[in-house]
Design a protein around this motif. Structure first.
Motif, PDB file in Angstrom:
ATOM      1  N   VAL A 177       2.729   4.522   8.151  1.00 16.16           N
ATOM      2  CA  VAL A 177       2.904   5.840   8.746  1.00 16.16           C
ATOM      3  C   VAL A 177       2.082   6.914   8.040  1.00 16.16           C
ATOM      4  O   VAL A 177       1.725   7.924   8.639  1.00 16.16           O
ATOM      5  N   ASP A 178       1.711   6.700   6.782  1.00 15.83           N
ATOM      6  CA  ASP A 178       0.881   7.713   6.117  1.00 15.83           C
ATOM      7  C   ASP A 178      -0.613   7.497   6.370  1.00 15.83           C
ATOM      8  O   ASP A 178      -1.444   8.196   5.814  1.00 15.83           O
ATOM      9  N   ARG A 179      -0.948   6.556   7.250  1.00 14.51           N
ATOM     10  CA  ARG A 179      -2.341   6.381   7.688  1.00 14.51           C
ATOM     11  C   ARG A 179      -2.393   6.651   9.187  1.00 14.51           C
ATOM     12  O   ARG A 179      -2.527   5.748  10.010  1.00 14.51           O
ATOM     13  N   ILE A 180      -2.278   7.912   9.537  1.00 11.42           N
ATOM     14  CA  ILE A 180      -2.290   8.320  10.942  1.00 11.42           C
ATOM     15  C   ILE A 180      -3.692   8.800  11.284  1.00 11.42           C
ATOM     16  O   ILE A 180      -4.304   9.549  10.532  1.00 11.42           O
ATOM     17  N   SER A 181      -4.204   8.358  12.433  1.00  9.11           N
ATOM     18  CA  SER A 181      -5.536   8.788  12.844  1.00  9.11           C
ATOM     19  C   SER A 181      -5.558   9.105  14.331  1.00  9.11           C
ATOM     20  O   SER A 181      -4.680   8.704  15.086  1.00  9.11           O
ATOM     21  N   THR A 182      -6.586   9.829  14.717  1.00  6.02           N
ATOM     22  CA  THR A 182      -6.780  10.201  16.117  1.00  6.02           C
ATOM     23  C   THR A 182      -7.519   9.086  16.841  1.00  6.02           C
ATOM     24  O   THR A 182      -8.506   8.562  16.331  1.00  6.02           O
ATOM     25  N   ALA A 212      16.628   2.214  16.821  1.00  5.83           N
ATOM     26  CA  ALA A 212      17.137   2.500  15.479  1.00  5.83           C
ATOM     27  C   ALA A 212      16.017   2.867  14.499  1.00  5.83           C
ATOM     28  O   ALA A 212      16.257   3.577  13.529  1.00  5.83           O
ATOM     29  N   GLN A 213      14.805   2.405  14.746  1.00  6.75           N
ATOM     30  CA  GLN A 213      13.706   2.682  13.820  1.00  6.75           C
ATOM     31  C   GLN A 213      12.982   3.981  14.129  1.00  6.75           C
ATOM     32  O   GLN A 213      12.252   4.498  13.284  1.00  6.75           O
ATOM     33  N   LEU A 214      13.170   4.531  15.319  1.00  2.00           N
ATOM     34  CA  LEU A 214      12.436   5.738  15.694  1.00  2.00           C
ATOM     35  C   LEU A 214      12.790   6.913  14.783  1.00  2.00           C
ATOM     36  O   LEU A 214      11.916   7.683  14.384  1.00  2.00           O
ATOM     37  N   ALA A 215      14.070   7.065  14.460  1.00  3.65           N
ATOM     38  CA  ALA A 215      14.486   8.156  13.571  1.00  3.65           C
ATOM     39  C   ALA A 215      13.860   7.992  12.189  1.00  3.65           C
ATOM     40  O   ALA A 215      13.476   8.984  11.552  1.00  3.65           O
ATOM     41  N   THR A 216      13.713   6.764  11.728  1.00 13.83           N
ATOM     42  CA  THR A 216      13.094   6.508  10.428  1.00 13.83           C
ATOM     43  C   THR A 216      11.628   6.925  10.443  1.00 13.83           C
ATOM     44  O   THR A 216      11.140   7.546   9.497  1.00 13.83           O
ATOM     45  N   VAL A 217      10.921   6.598  11.520  1.00 14.55           N
ATOM     46  CA  VAL A 217       9.510   6.993  11.629  1.00 14.55           C
ATOM     47  C   VAL A 217       9.401   8.513  11.634  1.00 14.55           C
ATOM     48  O   VAL A 217       8.574   9.090  10.921  1.00 14.55           O
ATOM     49  N   ARG A 218      10.236   9.175  12.422  1.00 19.59           N
ATOM     50  CA  ARG A 218      10.202  10.645  12.464  1.00 19.59           C
ATOM     51  C   ARG A 218      10.480  11.239  11.079  1.00 19.59           C
ATOM     52  O   ARG A 218       9.848  12.210  10.668  1.00 19.59           O
ATOM     53  N   GLY A 219      11.423  10.650  10.365  1.00 20.14           N
ATOM     54  CA  GLY A 219      11.732  11.126   9.021  1.00 20.14           C
ATOM     55  C   GLY A 219      10.558  10.979   8.074  1.00 20.14           C
ATOM     56  O   GLY A 219      10.274  11.866   7.268  1.00 20.14           O
ATOM     57  N   MET A 220       9.858   9.839   8.162  1.00 21.78           N
ATOM     58  CA  MET A 220       8.693   9.617   7.314  1.00 21.78           C
ATOM     59  C   MET A 220       7.592  10.617   7.637  1.00 21.78           C
ATOM     60  O   MET A 220       6.947  11.171   6.741  1.00 21.78           O
ATOM     61  N   LEU A 228       0.797  -1.225   0.000  1.00 24.78           N
ATOM     62  CA  LEU A 228       0.000   0.000   0.000  1.00 24.78           C
ATOM     63  C   LEU A 228       0.829   1.274   0.000  1.00 24.78           C
ATOM     64  O   LEU A 228       0.380   2.302  -0.503  1.00 24.78           O
ATOM     65  N   THR A 229       2.023   1.246   0.605  1.00 23.03           N
ATOM     66  CA  THR A 229       2.760   2.494   0.781  1.00 23.03           C
ATOM     67  C   THR A 229       4.260   2.283   0.910  1.00 23.03           C
ATOM     68  O   THR A 229       4.711   1.215   1.335  1.00 23.03           O
ATOM     69  N   ALA A 230       5.005   3.324   0.593  1.00 12.78           N
ATOM     70  CA  ALA A 230       6.452   3.318   0.830  1.00 12.78           C
ATOM     71  C   ALA A 230       6.757   3.733   2.259  1.00 12.78           C
ATOM     72  O   ALA A 230       7.897   3.625   2.712  1.00 12.78           O
ATOM     73  N   PHE A 231       5.746   4.206   2.986  1.00  7.89           N
ATOM     74  CA  PHE A 231       5.928   4.694   4.355  1.00  7.89           C
ATOM     75  C   PHE A 231       5.522   3.628   5.368  1.00  7.89           C
ATOM     76  O   PHE A 231       4.660   3.848   6.214  1.00  7.89           O
ATOM     77  N   ALA A 232       6.111   2.447   5.264  1.00  9.82           N
ATOM     78  CA  ALA A 232       5.808   1.331   6.159  1.00  9.82           C
ATOM     79  C   ALA A 232       7.034   0.992   7.001  1.00  9.82           C
ATOM     80  O   ALA A 232       8.155   0.963   6.497  1.00  9.82           O
ATOM     81  N   ILE A 233       6.809   0.747   8.272  1.00 12.11           N
ATOM     82  CA  ILE A 233       7.876   0.421   9.223  1.00 12.11           C
ATOM     83  C   ILE A 233       7.610  -0.957   9.812  1.00 12.11           C
ATOM     84  O   ILE A 233       6.532  -1.215  10.360  1.00 12.11           O
ATOM     85  N   ASP A 234       8.569  -1.842   9.706  1.00 14.82           N
ATOM     86  CA  ASP A 234       8.459  -3.186  10.280  1.00 14.82           C
ATOM     87  C   ASP A 234       8.331  -3.071  11.795  1.00 14.82           C
ATOM     88  O   ASP A 234       9.164  -2.444  12.444  1.00 14.82           O
TER      89      ASP A 234
END
Length: 103
Positions: free
Chosen positions: A65-70, A86-94, A50-56
């Motif tokens: 990460v591009d499907r953020i909801s409240t 190590a993955q937190l910086a990647t999430v913040r970048g996305m 579905l997306t390039a913004f996926a984090i394992d």
């Protein structure tokens, strides 16, 4: 209840529970302290399709990460994991890329 960026929580949504990745920040909490921003978690195959913004996030799942909801904080039922540091910086970048944030 305490929750922080990068934690995985079980979230009650109607008659089902989902795992979500917490991505909210302090500024958001200042404005809406009863809500949390979360990223949807799907099977890794589906998320990466579905997306390039996926984090394992482990166990064959990935956060979209591009499907953020409240989500109301009272719906957070139990912590089920943490992203490795190590993955937190990647999430913040996305998130920065998606929302055009800097810094």
């Amino acid at each position: 209840m305490s929750h922080r960026f990068g934690e995985l929580w079980s979230v009650a949504l109607g008659d089902r529970e989902e795992v979500r990745l917490i991505v909210s920040g302090d500024f958001y909490h200042t404005l809406y302290n009863d809500n949390v921003l979360t990223a949807h978690v799907e099977s890794a195959d589906m998320a990466n399709t579905l997306t390039a913004f996926a984090i394992d996030v482990g166990e064959g799942q990935a956060a979209i990460v591009d499907r953020i909801s409240t989500v109301a904080a009272v719906r957070l039922k139990g912590k089920v994991g943490d992203l490795p540091e190590a993955q937190l910086a990647t999430v913040r970048g996305m998130i920065s890329t998606i929302f055009g944030l800097t810094g």
